[in-house]
Design an enzyme around this catalytic site. Structure first.
Site, PDB file in Angstrom:
ATOM      1  N   GLY A 168     -26.580  -2.744  -1.949  1.00 21.96           N
ATOM      2  CA  GLY A 168     -27.593  -1.700  -2.110  1.00 21.96           C
ATOM      3  C   GLY A 168     -28.494  -1.552  -0.893  1.00 21.96           C
ATOM      4  O   GLY A 168     -29.635  -1.097  -1.019  1.00 21.96           O
ATOM      5  N   GLU A 202     -25.737   1.170   4.098  1.00 26.41           N
ATOM      6  CA  GLU A 202     -24.791   2.094   3.473  1.00 26.41           C
ATOM      7  C   GLU A 202     -24.917   3.535   3.959  1.00 26.41           C
ATOM      8  O   GLU A 202     -23.975   4.318   3.864  1.00 26.41           O
ATOM      9  CB  GLU A 202     -25.020   2.119   1.963  1.00 26.41           C
TER      10      GLU A 202
END
Ligand code: FAD
Ligand code: FES
Ligand code: FES
Length: 1335
Positions: A1085, A1266
C-alpha cells in the site's frame, strides 16, 4: 544398444578453479551444479527455460585453429555440465566480490541504482561483463543488445542501461539529447522561478574506479594445452540414466550417429533442453560434437556462402555482417533479411548458444531463420558414413515431409546460402508480442525473382512461421502467380490465394486466429511494397514508386538505446553534510546484489536432513476428488512422504483458504498434495506419478460473465455515491454507455516463492525463512495449520527478490503447506516453486469488467457517472473484497463529477485466487474512467486532454467518499507535464506525421492521477521498530517492514542516521523477523516508509532523549564516548518505537469516510508510433511528473516510479495471460508471458519529482511505491489515440472499444482495413476457441 566404455573425467574451470567431475551426469545442468554442488549461489534460478537471463554466466573456450579465446554469455539453466569439457566458466563470484575486490561493472550497476531487489543483478553483471571482455569500449547499441536477454521486473531498465553506458567510448551519459547543454550542469537545470534547485545527478561518476580491461583473469593455460592436445580421444560421460558422448572428430561423430541413430546431437541444447525439461522427452544417449572443428567454418564463393553447422547464431551474425560488408548490395538481400531477424531472435545468451545446425534441424514452427533460408534457396549439406549429400532447405523439409528429411544417421555439416541476384528480392518479416526475445506471432520469409528487366514473376516463394505445427510454404499460391506482373491486381489475387492455401482453424493452438490470418496477408503486403520500392530503385522510369504515404510501412521499428533525464529537488545547502535524508543514497544491499553475495532464501546452505517439496496440483477447475493414489510415487527412490489434507494437524481450511484440497478441487492449480524427497528431481518425478481420479462438478465458472450468470460473488457490493445520478441523467446533453475489459497480470517477481521450513526439536517450534510482505499472516496461517500458538513460529525475511503484492497473502498459504510437510516428516523442507507452478498457483492481478453510463454536456462537462465494477476474484476470498473497496474508493481518480456512483463486486470463479498487485485495483479501475473520458471527448469533438482539464478537481474539495483534499499538486503535475513535454506542439507534429503516413500512426496521451496510500482501516497503518545501540556505538535497527527491493531498509537507515545524528555506516539492518517485531502489518500500500519510518524515528528519538543528559555533560564528546558513559549510568540503550497509524476510517454503510491519510498526485504523457499492418507499437517518449512532496531518497523514489511505470506499461500493452475455456492457464513462463524488456521502455524517458508539502508523513515525504503503475496507462491511451487516427482516415466510427492490454492483436484488429475485411470469419457457435478472456 552397443556397449559403452566407462565414464571419463569431466574437466572444466569455474572462476579459475579446476573442476574434475568423475561421475558427470548428462542430466545435470550448470545452474544446478553451480548452486547446489559448488555452492556458488550468485547465479540465480528464475525460469529454468533460458528466457529470463537470471542465470547468465560467461563461458570461455580456446580455439586451437585461430588460437583465440572466445568469451560468450550463456543461460546456465540450459547448459548440461557435460558440454563444458575444456571450457572456463566465469560466474558473478569470479568477476568480483566484497571480500576481495568488486569489479567496475558491479560497482557501477550498484551506484547507478541499477538494482532494486537484486535478483536479476548477477545476470545483468554477467551480460555486461561478457560484452566488455569482447568489446572493452562498447557502443550504446551493444549495451542494449547485450541486455536484451535479461529480464528485470523492478527497475524499468533505464539505470541498468545507464550503468553500462558508462563504459562506452564517448560519454553517453549526458542526457540532454540534442540540446547542446550538459545535463550534469545543475545551474542549468534549476527552476529559479520556484526558488527550488533541481538536481539531475543521481550518482557521481567521479567515484567510479577506472576500468582496466587488462586486469581480467587469464584463460587457464591447462585448457589451452587440452585444446591443442594432438592425442585427443572420444569422451564418454555415463550418468544414472543417460550417456553423453563427445566424438573426437567427424569420422567418430558419423560412427556414433550410425551406432545411435536416435540420439540427439546436442549443440546449444536450446531446443533439446526445454523439450526434456518441459515436455518430458527422454534420451538415453546424447552425442555432442560441440567444438568439433569440422563443423566450424565459413566458405565464401562467388555464388554464395557455406556456413558450418556448429556456428552459433551469434557467430552466424558476425559472419553475415562480414559478407555484407564485402559483397555488393544486390548479392546480400538474403543475408540482410537474416541479419534483421538475428538481431531480435531470443536474447544474446541464446544467440550465443543456439547453432545454425540445431536451428535448421529442430525446425521450430516459429523459426525466424528457416523461412528466410528457404526463401533464399538455401541447401543443407549432410554427411553420414554413406557419404555426403545435399538437400534443399525448402517447404517439404520445413513441413517435415518424411522423404525430405534427414536420415537418422545423418549429420548437418553446413548450410549453403546462395547470393541473391539482381532481379531477385528476399525479405524476412515478423511480428511478436515484444520486439526482442519473443517468439514470432507470425513470421515469414519471402522471395521473388523477375524476368530480367521486367516485373514479371519468374519465381516466387513464401514461407510462414507460427501459422501451424510447422513452418509452411504457400507453394500453390506462388505457383499460380508465376508470369504475373507485380501490381495491385496480383497482390489482391495473392492475398485471396494465400488465405485459401494457409488455413488456420478457428480453434488452432495459440489462438489469435483472425489476427494471424490478417498477418498472413499484411506481411505479404509489406513484402509487395518492399519489392515495388526495390524495382523502382532499379528502374524509376519503368516501375513507379509506391505512394509516399506508404513508405513508412516498409521498415520495422528500430531498436534505440533509451535515454532520459531524472530531476529532483536538490538538498537544502544548509542541511548538515552527514545527514543523508534527501540524498540519492545507493540501496543498502546494492553491492551485494551485484556481486551475488546478497543471500536469498534458496541461497541458504543446505540444512542437515532437509527434504525438497514438489507440488501436485489440480488439473480440473471444479471436480470431486474420487481417489488420490500415491503408491507409485512413494515407491520411487528418494521419496520420503506424500502429504495430503489428511496430514494437516490443525485447520486445513482457514479464513476461506484451503491449504490442501480435500474432497473437491475448485480451480486448476489448486494444491492437492505435495511430495517430499531427498532431491527436487526425485520429488518432481514422484509428483508426476501421483494419480488423482476426478469427477467433474457443475457449474464451472471461469469468466466474469459466467459468474454474473450464476450470481457467484465473493462478497457483498461496495458502493459510493454523491449527488443524484438518476436525476442528473435527465438534464444532460448526451449520454453514452460502454463496457471496458481489463485482463489480469502476473507478478513475475524474479525470485519465485521460496520457503525453508525448519521444524525445531523442542516445544513444536517452527522456523520459516521466506520472502514475504506479510510475516504475521504467514505466522497466523502456519499456527492454524499446525494448531500451535503463534509464539512458536518464527518467520525470517532477509529480502525478497521482488514481490509487487504477490507476496502478501500467498506465502501464508504456501508457508502452511510447507510447515505441514515439515511437521509430518520431522525434517526441514525446502520448497522452491518452479516458475510454471508459481504462475499457475499464485495467480495475480484481478481482471476487470467495467461498465459505465455517462451523462455530459456538449462542452465536455461531465454531470453524471454511473460505474459498475466486477473483478474476477478466483476461487477463494484472498484480498478480493479489499481490492474492490479500494477500486471503488479511488474510482473518480482526478475528476470531479457532481453526480457520481460507483458500485463493485468481486466475482467467485473457478480460477486460482487473484490477489494483491501493485496499485491494488487502481490500475484496472481507472482505465474505465479514462476510457469514458476519451469517449466523451470523441462525442464532443474535443481532445481527451481538454475533457480531462475541464473535469479535473480545481480547488480544495471533497472526494465522492467525502474526504477533503487540496488538488494543487495534481494541477501542478498536470500543467508541468503538458508544458515541459511540449505536449501541444508534439500533438500537432504527430498529426502532421499521420497525414503523411498511412500505415504508421503516432498518438499522444496524457493522464492525470490522484492516488492514495495507506489503508482505510486505522489499525492496518500501525508499525513498530526495535533499535539497539551496542557498546561500540554501532546500532541495529529492526522494524516491521520487509525489504522487497523497494529500498525500505535504505530509507530506514537514512531516518535513523538523521535522528541519532550519526553516520549511516554506524547503522545496520539485518532482517525482518517475527521475534524482534511482533504483529507487523503488511509491507504494501505504498506505506512502508511512512509507517516504519515513524516507528524508527520514534525509537531513535526515545534513545536520543535518554542520551541527552550524557551529551549535555560532554557536548564535545564522541558518539562512542556518550554510549559508553550512558551504559555506565545504567541508561537503557535499547528501545521499541511505535507508530499508531494514520487515523483513517471508512463507513461502508454510508459510503463515506476519511479513508486515506493523504493523496499522491502525478501525471504522465506518452507518445507512441503504431504499425497498423502488424499491430506493433514503439514507445517514443514518456514524461512523468510525480508529486513526491519531499523525497527522502530521490534515487529510490525515481527507481520506484520508473519501475512501476514499466510494469504498468507491460500490463496495459504486452502482458497477456492465456486461459483455456476449461480454466487452464497456458502462460506459465517467459516463453509465453512477455514482460517488458530493455527494448520496450521509452526511447526517451524523463521523470521529475515535483515538490509539495505533506506534513502528516515523515519528513513531509510521500509513499511512491505503487503510483507509477497507473501512469503506464498513458501508453495505452496514446495507442488509442494513434489507432483513432488510423480509423478516422479509414472512415470508421469515432468511438470504439480498446480494452487492456492493447496487444499487437488488438491494435491490428482495431485498425480495420482491406486486409482485415478479407479474412475468413468463423461462426463462434461452431467451435471452441483455444483461449478465452476471463475479464
Ligand atoms: C529462450 C529461447 C528463446 C528462443 N527464441 C527464438 C526466437 O525468437 N526465434 C527463433 O527462431 N528461435 C528461437 N529459439 C529457438 C532456437 O533458435 C533453437 O532452439 C536453436 O536454434 C536450436 O539450436 P541448438 O544448437 O540449441 O540445438 P540443440 O537443442 O542442440 O539441437 C536441436 C536438434 O537439432 C539436432 N541437431 C543439432 N545439430 C545438428 C547437426 N549438426 N546435424 C544434425 N542434427 C543436428 C539435434 O539432434 C536436435 O534434435 C529460442 C530458444 C530459446 C531457448
Ligand atoms: S533461469 Fe535461466 S534463463 Fe531464466
Ligand atoms: S532488481 Fe531486477 S528484478 Fe529486481
Amino acid at each position: 544398444m552397443p556397449s559403452l566404455s566407462n565414464s571419463d573425467e569431466l574437466i572444466f574451470f569455474v572462476n579459475g578453479r579446476k573442476v574434475i567431475e568423475k561421475n558427470a551426469d548428462p542430466e545435470v545442468y550448470l545452474l544446478f551444479y553451480l548452486r547446489k554442488i559448488l555452492h556458488l549461489t550468485g547465479t540465480k534460478y528464475s525460469c529454468g527455460s533460458g528466457g529470463c537471463g537470471a542465470c547468465t554466466v560467461m563461458v570461455s573456450r580456446y580455439d586451437p585453429k585461430t588460437k583465440k579465446i572466445h568469451h560468450y554469455p550463456v543461460t546456465a539453466c540450459l547448459v548440461p555440465i557435460c558440454s563444458l569439457h575444456g571450457a572456463a566458466v566465469t560466474t558473478v563470484e569470479g568477476v568480483g566480490s566484497i571480500k576481495t575486490r568488486i569489479h567496475p561493472v558491479q560497482e557501477r550497476l550498484a551506484k547507478c541504482h541499477g538494482t532494486q531487489c537484486g535478483f536479476c543483478s548477477p545476470g545483468m553483471v554477467m551480460s555486461i561483463y561478457t560484452l566488455l571482455r569482447n568489446h572493452p569500449e562498447p557502443t550504446p547499441e551493444q549495451i542494449t543488445e547485450a541486455l536484451g536477454g535479461n529480464l528485470c521486473r523492478c527497475t524499468g531498465y533505464r539505470p541498468i542501461v545507464e550503468s553500462g553506458k558508462t563504459f562506452c567510448a564517448e560519454s553517453t551519459v549526458c542526457q540532454m539529447k540534442g540540446s547542446g547543454k550538459c545535463c550534469m550542469d545543475q545551474e542549468e537545470k534549476s527552476f529559479t522561478s520556484r526558488q527550488e534547485k533541481m538536481c539531475t545527478k543521481l550518482y557521481n561518476e567521479d567515484e567510479f574506479q577506472p576500468f582496466d580491461p587488462t586486469q581480467e583473469p587469464i584463460f587457464p593455460p591447462e585448457l589451452i594445452r587440452m585444446a591443442e592436445d594432438p592425442n585427443k580421444r572420444r569422451l564418454t560421460f555415463r550418468g544414472k540414466r543417460t550417456t553423453w558422448i563427445t566424438p573426437v572428430n567427424l569420422n567418430d561423430l558419423l560412427e556414433l550417429k550410425t551406432s545411435f541413430p536416435e540420439a540427439p546431437i546436442i549443440m546449444g541444447n536450446t531446443a533439446v533442453g526445454p523439450s526434456i525439461k518441459f515436455r518430458d522427452e527422454f534420451h538415453p544417449v546424447f552425442i555432442s560434437p560441440l567444438g568439433l572443428q569440422e563443423l566450424y567454418f565459413v566458405d565464401s564463393t562467388d555464388d554464395g556462402v557455406t556456413i558450418g553447422a556448429g556456428y552459433s547464431l551469434a557467430q552466424l551474425n558476425d559472419a553475415l555482417r562480414f559478407i555484407v560488408s564485402e559483397q555488393p548490395k544486390e548479392k546480400t538481400k538474403t543475408y540482410h533479411a537474416l541479419l534483421k531477424h538475428l538481431r531480435t531472435l531470443a536474447g544474446a545468451q541464446i544467440r550465443n548458444m543456439a547453432t545454425l545446425g540445431g536451428h535448421v534441424v529442430s525446425r521450430p514452427n516459429y523459426s525466424d531463420l528457416n523461412p528466410i533460408l528457404a526463401a533464399g534457396n538455401a541447401t543443407i549439406n549432410l554427411i553420414s558414413k554413406e557419404g555426403k549429400r545435399q538437400i534443399p532447405l525448402d517447404g517439404r523439409f520445413l513441413e517435415k515431409s518424411p522423404e525430405a528429411n534427414l536420415k537418422s544417421e545423418e549429420t548437418v555439416l553446413s548450410v549453403y546460402i546462395p547470393h541473391s541476384t539482381q532481379w531477385h528480392f528476399v525479405s524476412g518479416l515478423r511480428i511478436a508480442q515484444r520486439q526482442e526475445n519473443a517468439f514470432a506471432i507470425v513470421n515469414a520469409g519471402m522471395s521473388v525473382k523477375f524476368e530480367d528487366g521486367t516485373d514479371t514473376i519468374k519465381e516466387l516463394q513464401m514461407f510462414y512461421g507460427s501459422v501451424g505445427p510447422t513452418v509452411v510454404s504457400a507453394s500453390k499460391t506462388c505457383q499460380q502467380l508465376i508470369g504475373r506482373k507485380w501490381n495491385d491486381q496480383m497482390l489482391s489475387d495473392a492475398c485471396r490465394l494465400v488465405l485459401d492455401e494457409i488455413y488456420i482453424p478457428p480453434d488452432a493452438e495459440g489462438g489469435m486466429v483472425e489476427y494471424r490470418r490478417t498477418l498472413i496477408i499484411s506481411l505479404l503486403f509489406k513484402f509487395y511494397l518492399k519489392v515495388r520500392r526495390g524495382l523502382n530503385k532499379m528502374d524509376p522510369h519503368k516501375f513507379p514508386d509506391i505512394p509516399e504515404k506508404f513508405v513508412s510501412a516498409l521498415e520495422d521499428f528500430p531498436i534505440e538505446t533509451p535515454q532520459g533525464i531524472q530531476m529532483f529537488q536538490c538538498v537544502d545547502p544548509h542541511q548538515p553534510p552527514q545527514d543523508p535524508v534527501g540524498h540519492p543514497v545507493m540501496h543498502q544491499s546494492a553491492i551485494k546484489h551485484t556481486t551475488g553475495e546478497a543471500v536469498f532464501v534458496d541461497d541458504m546452505p543446505p540444512i542437515s536432513q532437509e527434504l525438497f517439496l514438489a507440488v501436485v496440483t489440480s488439473t480440473r477447475a471444479h471436480a470431486k476428488i474420487i481417489l488420490i493414489d500415491t503408491s507409485a510415487a512413494l515407491a520411487l527412490p528418494g521419496v520420503v512422504d506424500v502429504i495430503t489434507a489428511e496430514d494437516v494437524p490443525g485447520d486445513n481450511s482457514y479464513q476461506g483458504e484451503i491449504f490442501y484440497a480435500q474432497n473437491e478441487v475448485i480451480c486448476v492449480g489448486q494444491i492437492v498434495c505435495t511430495v517430499a524427497a531427498d532431491t527436487y528431481a526425485h520429488a518432481k518425478e514422484a509428483a508426476k506419478k501421483v494419480r488423482i481420479v476426478y469427477e467433474d462438478l457443475e457449474p464451472r465458472i471461469i469468466t466474469i460473465e459466467q459468474a454474473l450468470e450464476h450470481n457467484s460473488f465473493l462478497s457483498a457490493e461496495k458502493k459510493i455515491e454523491q449527488g443524484d445520478v438518476e436525476q442528473a441523467f435527465k438534464y444532460v446533453d448526451q449520454i453514452i454507455e460502454g463496457k471496458v475489459h481489463v485482463e489480469g497480470q502476473e507478478h513475475f517477481y524474479m525470485e519465485t516463492q521460496t520457503i525453508l521450513a525448519i521444524p525445531q526439536e523442542e516445544d513444536k517450534e517452527m522456523v520459516l525463512h521466506l520472502g514475504t510482505q506479510f510475516q504475521t499472516h504467514v505466522q497466523e496461517y502456519v499456527a492454524a495449520a499446525l494448531s500451535i500458538p503463534r509464539n512458536r513460529i518464527a518467520c525470517h525475511t532477509k529480502r525478497a527478490g521482488g514481490a509487487f503484492g504477490g507476496k502478501v497473502s500467498k506465502p501464508a498459504l504456501l508457508g502452511a503447506v510447507s510447515a505441514v510437510a515439515a511437521k509430518k516428516t520431522g525434517r526441514p523442507i525446502r520448497f522452491i516453486l518452479e516458475r510454471g507452478d508459481d504462475m499457475l498457483i499464485t495467480a495475480g492481478r484481478h481482471p476487470l469488467l467495467g461498465k459505465y453510463k455517462i451523462g455530459f454536456m456538449n462542452n465536455g462537462v461531465i454531470k453524471a457517472a454511473d460505474i459498475e465494477y466486477y473483478i474476477n476474484g478466483g476461487c477463494s476470498p484472498d484480498e478480493s473484497e479489499l481490492v474492490m473497496e479500494f477500486m471503488v474508493l479511488r474510482s473518480e481518480n482526478a475528476y470531479y463529477i457532481p453526480n457520481f456512483r460507483c458500485r463493485g463486486r468481486p466475482c467467485k470463479t473457478n480460477l486460482p485466487s487473484n490477489t494483491a498487485f501493485r496499485g491494488f485495483g487502481f490500475p484496472q479501475g481507472i482505465v474505465v474512467g479514462e476510457a469514458y473520458i476519451t469517449a466523451v471527448a470523441s462525442q464532443c469533438d474535443l481532445t481527451p486532454e481538454q475533457v480531462k482539464e475541464i473535469n479535473m478537481y480545481k480547488r480544495t474539495s471533497r472526494t465522492a467518499h467525502k474526504q477533503t483534499f487540496n488538488p494543487e499538486p495534481l494541477r501542478r503535475c498536470w500543467k508541468e507535464c503538458l508544458e515541459k513535454s511540449s505536449f501541444s506542439a508534439r500533438k500537432l507534429a504527430a498529426e502532421e506525421f499521420n497525414k503523411k503516413n498511412y500505415w504508421k500512426k503516432r498518438g499522444l496521451a496524457a493522464v492525470p492521477m490522484k492516488f492514495t496510500v495507506g489503508m482505510p482501516t486505522a489499525f492496518y497503518n500501525q508499525a513498530a521498530a526495535l533499535v539497539h545501540i551496542y557498546l561500540d556505538g554501532s546500532v541495529l535497527v529492526s522494524h516491521s517492514g520487509c525489504e522487497l527491493g523497494q529500498g525500505l531498509h535504505t530509507k530506514m537507515i537514512q531516518v535513523a542516521s538523521r535522528e541519532l545524528n550519526i553516520p549511516e555506516s554506524y547503522i545496520h539492518l539485518s532482517e525482518t523477523n517475527t521475534t524482534t517485531v511482533s504483529n507487523a502489518t503488511f509491507t504494501a500500500g505504498s506505506m512502508g516508509t511512512d509507517i516504519n519510518g515513524k516507528a524508527v524515528q520514534n525509537a531513535c528519538q526515545i534513545l536520543k532523549a535518554r542520551l541527552e543528559p550524557v551529551i549535555r555533560k560532554n557536548p564535545r564528546g564522541t558518539w562512542e564516548a556518550w554510549i559508553s558513559e550512558a551504559y555506565k549510568e545504567s541508561i537503557s540503550l535499547s528501545t521499541t518505537g511505535y507508530f499508531k497509524g494514520y487515523q483513517t476510517n471508512m463507513d461502508w454503510k454510508k459510503g463515506e469516510g476519511n479513508a486515506f491519510p493523504y493523496f499522491v498526485y502525478g501525471a504522465s504523457c506518452s507518445e507512441v508510433e503504431v504499425d497498423c499492418l502488424t499491430g506493433a507499437h514503439k514507445l517514443l517518449r514518456t514524461d512523468i511528473f510525480m508529486d513526491a512532496a519531499f523525497s527522502i531518497n530521490p534515487a529510490v523514489d525515481i527507481g520506484q516510479i520508473e519501475g512501476a511505470f514499466v510494469q504498468g506499461m507491460g500490463f496495459y500493452t504486452i502482458e497477456e495471460l492465456k486461459y483455456s475455456p476449461e480454466g487452464v492457464l497456458y502462460s506459465r513462463g517467459p516463453d509465453d508471458y512477455k514482460i517488458p524488456t530493455v527494448t520496450e521502455i521509452p526511447e526517451e524517458f524523463n521523470v521529475t519529482l515535483v515538490h509539495s508539502q505533506n506534513p502528516i508523513a515523515i519528513y513531509s515525504s510521500k509513499g511512491l511505491g505503487e503510483a507509477g503503475m497507473f501512469l503506464g496507462s498513458s501508453v495505452l491511451f496514446a495507442i488509442y489515440d494513434a489507432v483513432a487516427a488510423a480509423r478516422r482516415e479509414r472512415g470508421l466510427t469515432k468511438t470504439f472499444t480498446l480494452s487492456s492490454p492493447a496487444t499487437p492483436e488488438l491494435i491490428r484488429m482495431t485498425c480495420v482495413d482491406q486486409f482485415t475485411d478479407m479474412i475468413p470469419r468463423d461462426d463462434p457457435s461452431t467451435f471452441t476457441p483455444w483461449s478465452i478472456h476471463v475479464s
